[in-house]
Design a protein around this motif. Sequence first.
Motif, PDB file in Angstrom:
ATOM      1  N   PRO A  98     -19.271 -22.847 -15.045  1.00  9.18           N
ATOM      2  CA  PRO A  98     -20.528 -22.971 -15.803  1.00  9.18           C
ATOM      3  C   PRO A  98     -20.295 -22.791 -17.300  1.00  9.18           C
ATOM      4  O   PRO A  98     -19.472 -21.979 -17.722  1.00  9.18           O
ATOM      5  N   VAL A  99     -21.013 -23.568 -18.091  1.00  8.34           N
ATOM      6  CA  VAL A  99     -20.918 -23.512 -19.551  1.00  8.34           C
ATOM      7  C   VAL A  99     -22.291 -23.157 -20.108  1.00  8.34           C
ATOM      8  O   VAL A  99     -23.291 -23.792 -19.766  1.00  8.34           O
ATOM      9  N   LEU A 100     -22.342 -22.135 -20.969  1.00 10.28           N
ATOM     10  CA  LEU A 100     -23.600 -21.712 -21.586  1.00 10.28           C
ATOM     11  C   LEU A 100     -23.757 -22.420 -22.926  1.00 10.28           C
ATOM     12  O   LEU A 100     -22.874 -22.347 -23.785  1.00 10.28           O
ATOM     13  N   GLN A 101     -24.883 -23.091 -23.112  1.00 11.76           N
ATOM     14  CA  GLN A 101     -25.100 -23.876 -24.322  1.00 11.76           C
ATOM     15  C   GLN A 101     -26.336 -23.370 -25.063  1.00 11.76           C
ATOM     16  O   GLN A 101     -27.401 -23.202 -24.471  1.00 11.76           O
ATOM     17  N   VAL A 102     -26.155 -23.142 -26.365  1.00 15.04           N
ATOM     18  CA  VAL A 102     -27.258 -22.719 -27.225  1.00 15.04           C
ATOM     19  C   VAL A 102     -27.301 -23.659 -28.424  1.00 15.04           C
ATOM     20  O   VAL A 102     -26.408 -24.479 -28.628  1.00 15.04           O
ATOM     21  N   SER A 103     -28.334 -23.546 -29.233  1.00 10.90           N
ATOM     22  CA  SER A 103     -28.479 -24.399 -30.402  1.00 10.90           C
ATOM     23  C   SER A 103     -27.378 -24.109 -31.414  1.00 10.90           C
ATOM     24  O   SER A 103     -27.137 -22.956 -31.777  1.00 10.90           O
ATOM     25  N   GLN A 104     -26.728 -25.153 -31.902  1.00  9.28           N
ATOM     26  CA  GLN A 104     -25.669 -24.986 -32.893  1.00  9.28           C
ATOM     27  C   GLN A 104     -26.216 -24.864 -34.309  1.00  9.28           C
ATOM     28  O   GLN A 104     -25.481 -24.523 -35.230  1.00  9.28           O
ATOM     29  N   VAL A 105     -27.471 -25.164 -34.503  1.00  7.77           N
ATOM     30  CA  VAL A 105     -28.060 -25.105 -35.847  1.00  7.77           C
ATOM     31  C   VAL A 105     -28.940 -23.873 -36.023  1.00  7.77           C
ATOM     32  O   VAL A 105     -29.579 -23.702 -37.056  1.00  7.77           O
ATOM     33  N   GLY A 106     -28.983 -23.007 -35.021  1.00  7.22           N
ATOM     34  CA  GLY A 106     -29.780 -21.793 -35.128  1.00  7.22           C
ATOM     35  C   GLY A 106     -31.218 -21.998 -34.676  1.00  7.22           C
ATOM     36  O   GLY A 106     -31.573 -23.046 -34.126  1.00  7.22           O
ATOM     37  N   TYR A 107     -32.046 -20.995 -34.918  1.00 10.06           N
ATOM     38  CA  TYR A 107     -33.432 -21.020 -34.461  1.00 10.06           C
ATOM     39  C   TYR A 107     -34.353 -20.539 -35.581  1.00 10.06           C
ATOM     40  O   TYR A 107     -34.003 -19.652 -36.360  1.00 10.06           O
ATOM     41  N   ALA A 108     -35.545 -21.121 -35.651  1.00 10.45           N
ATOM     42  CA  ALA A 108     -36.570 -20.624 -36.566  1.00 10.45           C
ATOM     43  C   ALA A 108     -37.070 -19.269 -36.056  1.00 10.45           C
ATOM     44  O   ALA A 108     -36.966 -18.974 -34.858  1.00 10.45           O
ATOM     45  N   PRO A 109     -37.621 -18.420 -36.949  1.00 13.41           N
ATOM     46  CA  PRO A 109     -38.023 -17.062 -36.529  1.00 13.41           C
ATOM     47  C   PRO A 109     -38.960 -17.030 -35.329  1.00 13.41           C
ATOM     48  O   PRO A 109     -38.854 -16.143 -34.478  1.00 13.41           O
ATOM     49  N   SER A 110     -39.883 -17.980 -35.250  1.00 13.21           N
ATOM     50  CA  SER A 110     -40.852 -17.961 -34.149  1.00 13.21           C
ATOM     51  C   SER A 110     -40.503 -18.939 -33.034  1.00 13.21           C
ATOM     52  O   SER A 110     -41.293 -19.137 -32.110  1.00 13.21           O
ATOM     53  N   GLN A 111     -39.333 -19.542 -33.131  1.00 13.37           N
ATOM     54  CA  GLN A 111     -38.945 -20.558 -32.149  1.00 13.37           C
ATOM     55  C   GLN A 111     -38.440 -19.915 -30.867  1.00 13.37           C
ATOM     56  O   GLN A 111     -37.726 -18.912 -30.897  1.00 13.37           O
ATOM     57  N   ALA A 112     -38.820 -20.496 -29.742  1.00  9.45           N
ATOM     58  CA  ALA A 112     -38.312 -20.022 -28.455  1.00  9.45           C
ATOM     59  C   ALA A 112     -36.830 -20.366 -28.334  1.00  9.45           C
ATOM     60  O   ALA A 112     -36.406 -21.462 -28.684  1.00  9.45           O
ATOM     61  N   LYS A 113     -36.060 -19.427 -27.866  1.00  9.21           N
ATOM     62  CA  LYS A 113     -34.633 -19.660 -27.665  1.00  9.21           C
ATOM     63  C   LYS A 113     -34.404 -20.138 -26.237  1.00  9.21           C
ATOM     64  O   LYS A 113     -34.817 -19.477 -25.284  1.00  9.21           O
ATOM     65  N   LYS A 114     -33.737 -21.274 -26.120  1.00  9.78           N
ATOM     66  CA  LYS A 114     -33.476 -21.844 -24.805  1.00  9.78           C
ATOM     67  C   LYS A 114     -31.977 -21.858 -24.538  1.00  9.78           C
ATOM     68  O   LYS A 114     -31.196 -22.315 -25.363  1.00  9.78           O
TER      69      LYS A 114
END
Length: 326
Positions: free
Chosen positions: A269-285
């Motif tokens: 399994p590979v865990l993938q997150v946003s490479q450009v970061g997240y806005a303060p109120s943005q949901a993290k997926k």
Amino acid sequence: MKTAFFCLLLTALSSAQAKDQLTLNDKGYLAMQGLNVTAFADIYPDGHQTGVTVIQHGSRVAANGDLRLEISPGQWSPVPVGGRQEVDKKANRITQTLSYPDPSKDRKGFNPIAYPDLKFTYKVSVTPLQGSQFKVTVDLDKPLPAEWIGKVGFNFELFPGELFGKAFLMDQRAGIFPRHPEGPMVEKAGEFIPAPLATGQRLTVAPDSDKQRLTIENRGPGTLELWDGRGNHNNGWYIVRSAVPAGATTNAIEWVITPNVIPGWRSEPVLQVSQVGYAPSQAKKLVIEQDALDTRADEVALYQLTDGGRRLVRKGRPAAWGKFLR
């Protein structure tokens, strides 16, 4: 407050991929469990992302399989322009038409490329054979001019980072992939590059590794040459090459490539997150990429790192998200 979501995503799987036979699938590439072979799925040779590409046990081990005008081309070297691609399910073959020069880059744009006075069209075909074998052929629309014999060739690049210190066999003669490019140097087309590491008819890459072993056989009239493309370009890869022979058109290049495949292999399994970061109120997926045969959805735990150690934030089972192209 930020919210965390867990998503489960499976790699694409066709019925052919589940079998022990490389087959052209309905997504336009060759597949079997543990091996994918794409043909010009992307045309970006500057970034080693084009041509015939091998993804073996989840790693892109070789790419950029295409005709080039130099032994070891650089980022601003002439590249072909892509034409029509034919995915022939009946013939079980992928054929890509290309040509030199590329009018959109020939002395144009932000980084113009100076193309030589050479115009020709050719086709690269990829056909699965038995097991994990596949054949690569190149057909030219006309023979090359005499002054280009020995210069134009089919280059197939091996990612160097996975091969440092690994062995290779060329016609049973052993060698080692060097960590750093080494001499002696030879002059080719006015440029000095390291001499070939080996020449012959059959190259086996990493014979000591079941996960990496790959064999390339030349079935055409020329020879295989193994070069170190880092000698004249710091972003170069190892290059396996066959020059186009004089007078050749049909089957100017003919190779049979056999990547080893470990029976029953599955990707981790590979865990993938946003490479450009997240806005303060943005949901993290969080997207969890799993092997297509791994359909479990185990419980996932999310921890926060604090000065007192790990603190459990939440846990739960991921929801199904979809499938990748590959």
